[in-house]
Design an enzyme around this catalytic site. Structure first.
Site, PDB file in Angstrom:
ATOM      1  N   LYS A 221       0.816  -1.207   0.000  1.00  0.00           N
ATOM      2  CA  LYS A 221       0.000   0.000   0.000  1.00  0.00           C
ATOM      3  C   LYS A 221       0.860   1.273   0.000  1.00  0.00           C
ATOM      4  CE  LYS A 221      -4.185  -1.733  -0.076  1.00  0.00           C
ATOM      5  NZ  LYS A 221      -5.149  -1.711   1.017  1.00  0.00           N
ATOM      6  N   ARG A 255      -4.493 -10.171   3.708  1.00  0.00           N
ATOM      7  CA  ARG A 255      -4.603 -10.253   2.250  1.00  0.00           C
ATOM      8  C   ARG A 255      -3.301  -9.730   1.655  1.00  0.00           C
ATOM      9  NH1 ARG A 255      -6.249  -6.841  -1.942  1.00  0.00           N
ATOM     10  NH2 ARG A 255      -7.424  -7.859  -3.630  1.00  0.00           N
TER      11      ARG A 255
END
Length: 279
Positions: A221, A255
């Site tokens: 991210k 995830r």
């Protein structure tokens, strides 16, 4: 704790790794690498060899600034892979916000619907409620992927995320969806500032209603890039650290793109926890 899905009752007493399978040409980290059916199926097989417990198949990029994909195009990307991956013997999650794709994926044998909109699209709740056993993951997102980082959340994100997730989980319960089918995701990076994302990590249990398992998605991210200065392809180590920290803060599912490395890191955490219990 158990996550009830269509074909599997997933034991969450130990953390589970959800491997990301992007069948998109424009994902922020691996766009186009697994876009063909044969390539995507090989990727699924490789992730399972590396230790993935769940496969998360997505046919629409939800990176900041990404436009929506037409329904027919997303169906063409996702449904053949769901059918082909049935034989792999692992739970299949479909990452979609479209009710049409949810229904088709569940009809094709998908086990879980993973929805960034938390089933708020018209017809989404009905698509999941009509299925007797499928699992569902509800995520918090501020705005839409196309514009979410232009106007991120303001103030303390933690209570806002908690209240939203509780409201949506209650909505599902009222529709007859059993609690053991529901997992909640605070939505790291979806309409939030860097500071808010790390607040959600530090206060993860506070951000998620008690009694529901937590799914955390930190892999590669931009917030990791913001604090490390690393480009997306260089974020392996920060991603693994974030996954381990998320599990330490109560996450039951992480995830990730980098399955083998995350599985190895969680084994280290498990060994430490085992010794801690012994003493």
């Amino acid at each position: 704790m158990i996550w009830q899905t269509f074909r599997f009752r997933i034991d969450l007493s130990t953390p589970r790794v959800m491997g990301i399978v992007n069948v998109t040409p424009d994902s922020f980290s691996d766009g186009g690498r697994h876009a063909g059916l044969s390539q995507a199926l090989r990727h699924c097989e490789q992730l399972l060899k590396e230790g993935a417990h769940i496969l998360d198949i997505g046919g629409e990029s939800t990176r900041p600034g990404s436009p929506p994909v037409p329904v027919d195009e997303e169906l063409a990307r996702v449904i053949p892979l769901v059918r082909a991956a049935q034989s792999l013997g692992a739970p299949l999650s479909v990452d979609t916000r479209k009710p049409e794709v949810m229904r088709a994926a569940l009809d094709a044998g998908a086990d879980i619907v993973n929805d960034i909109l938390a089933l708020r699209a018209p017809g989404a709740l009905e698509a999941v409620a009509a299925h007797p056993l499928c699992g569902v993951c509800l995520m918090h997102m501020q705005g839409e992927p196309l514009t979410m980082q232009q106007q991120p959340m303001s103030g303390d994100a933690v209570p806002q995320v908690h209240d939203f997730l509780l409201q949506q989980a209650d909505r599902l319960r009222h529709a007859g969806i059993a609690e053991e089918r529901i997992v909640l995701d605070p939505g790291v990076g979806f309409g939030k500032t860097v500071s808010q994302n790390f607040a959600l990590l530090a206060r993860q249990r506070e951000a998620t209603p008690r009694g529901y398992p937590i799914l955390a998605g930190w892999s590669r991210k931009s917030s990791l890039g913001a604090v490390t200065g690393l480009a997306v392809e260089q974020r392996l180590v920060p991603s693994i650290v974030a996954a381990v920290l998320a599990v330490e803060q109560g996450a039951s599912v992480v995830r990730v793109h980098d399955v083998a490395e995350t599985v190895a890191a969680l084994k280290v955490l498990a060994a430490m926890r085992q010794e801690s219990k012994a003493h």
